[in-house]
Design an enzyme around this catalytic site. Sequence first.
Site, PDB file in Angstrom:
ATOM      1  CG  LEU A  92      -2.009  -1.059   1.282  1.00 59.61           C
ATOM      2  CD1 LEU A  92      -2.755  -0.986   2.611  1.00 59.61           C
ATOM      3  CD2 LEU A  92      -2.982  -0.900   0.122  1.00 59.61           C
ATOM      4  CD  GLU A  94       8.436   2.693   2.299  1.00 57.17           C
ATOM      5  OE1 GLU A  94       8.603   2.676   3.533  1.00 57.17           O
ATOM      6  OE2 GLU A  94       8.971   1.885   1.521  1.00 57.17           O
ATOM      7  N   GLY A  95       4.761   3.725   5.490  1.00 53.93           N
ATOM      8  CA  GLY A  95       4.243   4.370   6.686  1.00 53.93           C
ATOM      9  C   GLY A  95       5.395   4.801   7.564  1.00 53.93           C
ATOM     10  CG  PHE A  97       9.552   4.618  12.369  1.00 56.41           C
ATOM     11  CD1 PHE A  97      10.842   5.099  12.445  1.00 56.41           C
ATOM     12  CD2 PHE A  97       8.536   5.373  12.925  1.00 56.41           C
ATOM     13  CE1 PHE A  97      11.123   6.294  13.071  1.00 56.41           C
ATOM     14  CE2 PHE A  97       8.804   6.564  13.556  1.00 56.41           C
ATOM     15  CZ  PHE A  97      10.110   7.032  13.625  1.00 56.41           C
ATOM     16  N   GLY A  98       8.150   2.029   8.453  1.00 56.91           N
ATOM     17  CA  GLY A  98       7.923   0.726   7.862  1.00 56.91           C
ATOM     18  C   GLY A  98       7.049   0.775   6.626  1.00 56.91           C
ATOM     19  NE  ARG A  99       8.456  -2.493   1.486  1.00 64.60           N
ATOM     20  CZ  ARG A  99       8.645  -1.944   0.284  1.00 64.60           C
ATOM     21  NH1 ARG A  99       9.357  -0.832   0.173  1.00 64.60           N
ATOM     22  NH2 ARG A  99       8.150  -2.498  -0.796  1.00 64.60           N
ATOM     23  CE  LYS A 115       3.426   1.378  11.403  1.00 63.96           C
ATOM     24  NZ  LYS A 115       3.380   2.814  11.788  1.00 63.96           N
ATOM     25  CG  ASP A 213       5.128  12.476  12.033  1.00 64.40           C
ATOM     26  OD1 ASP A 213       5.490  13.527  11.473  1.00 64.40           O
ATOM     27  OD2 ASP A 213       5.321  11.354  11.549  1.00 64.40           O
TER      28      ASP A 213
END
Length: 456
Positions: A92, A94-95, A97-99, A115, A213
């Site tokens: 889906l 990039e979030g 600190f992760g994919r 995630k 954030d």
Amino acid sequence: MGCFSCFDSSDDEKLNPVDESNHGQKKQSQPTVSNNISGLPSGGEKLSSKTNGGSKRELLLPRDGLGQIAAHTFAFRELAAATMNFHPDTFLGEGGFGRVYKGRLDSTGQVVAVKQLDRNGLQGNREFLVEVLMLSLLHHPNLVNLIGYCADGDQRLLVYEFMPLGSLEDHLHDLPPDKEALDWNMRMKIAAGAAKGLEFLHDKANPPVIYRDFKSSNILLDEGFHPKLSDFGLAKLGPTGDKSHVSTRVMGTYGYCAPEYAMTGQLTVKSDVYSFGVVFLELITGRKAIDSEMPHGEQNLVAWARPLFNDRRKFIKLADPRLKGRFPTRALYQALAVASMCIQEQAATRPLIADVVTALSYLANQAYDPSKDDSRRNRDERGARLITRNDDGGGSGSKFDLEGSEKEDSPRETARILNRDINRERAVAEAKMWGESLREKRRQSEQGTSESNSTG
């Protein structure tokens, strides 16, 4: 845009005392969370946290179940199966600190977002722990729902409810040419909902939670474009007692960070309000917070917009061209006033998020009807002409007088007008409630008299 660490601020996570505190006492019934997490809680009634100095402090959790981690624990093989071994077709984006991958749980058939945190990330484990704890304790319609997590070996995965419409960033900045842009009503609805999520973190959690954030890519959209905040890995507990800020290493996303936080590392709930103002400007203008493809002088959204706030004749230029003029001019002025107050350089002059929610709820309820556009536009234009005459010393200065005596006061004057309208709406609502209550009392009284007469 990813997260960054700027300046060489101290890594101290302690709370620094200052002279004043802008935060009132919170009720004991509010959700309670712990800071500086070193591991997932075992389900006891206390969470221990350790400061850099090694001293421990314990935060009691309510005995009503909030202390229990409700999220389901998944085995890695379950999530690998759900995502077809993290197949590229399920990717889906990039979030934090992760994919993130789309998956379907074999056990329930539920569609989820998975995630997978970067195992090489220096802070991935801490962000994982913070997010699991935050989303397990804090529940609100405008916060994404955490279904479960996986902590097998060095694997760190989070399982969320799937948000089918993607992120706000997708609809503002990555919209395919054949897709219709968000209309004015939907933008105000999204802004109001996102503000309510932030209000919950600031005013309902105990101690307050600073999101740290807030950005358009972290606002996910459910069916009906219902917004929910996601990615809580950078969240921090706010100040308590007589403290007014938290000192921490600067983390966030370039273009959204409040200036005082970026320069000093001093974090408050007003830092989130600034970030909200940037996102609200994105909604109004359709521009990115930072866009290197724009001409020099227009690459930073806030820097570009601020001078325009001082000249009402340029307010229309701040509206997203993709709206094609389909918005109420007066509501645009009011929305710009809210955005302007949120991005004030001095944190003390920014509004509390609760006040922002009040203002945006009002704007979201003033639905724009394109079929009535011509007559409304004519009224707004007449109001604009009255302002112009007022500049020359004539005219009555009507309710469209957004600036008052000095141009630099225009956002404040607009906010005053908006507050007046909100107060009027509240007064009408209270009058209706009072009238209904009075009628009900009279009805009950008459009914009682009738029954008394019949028995007599």
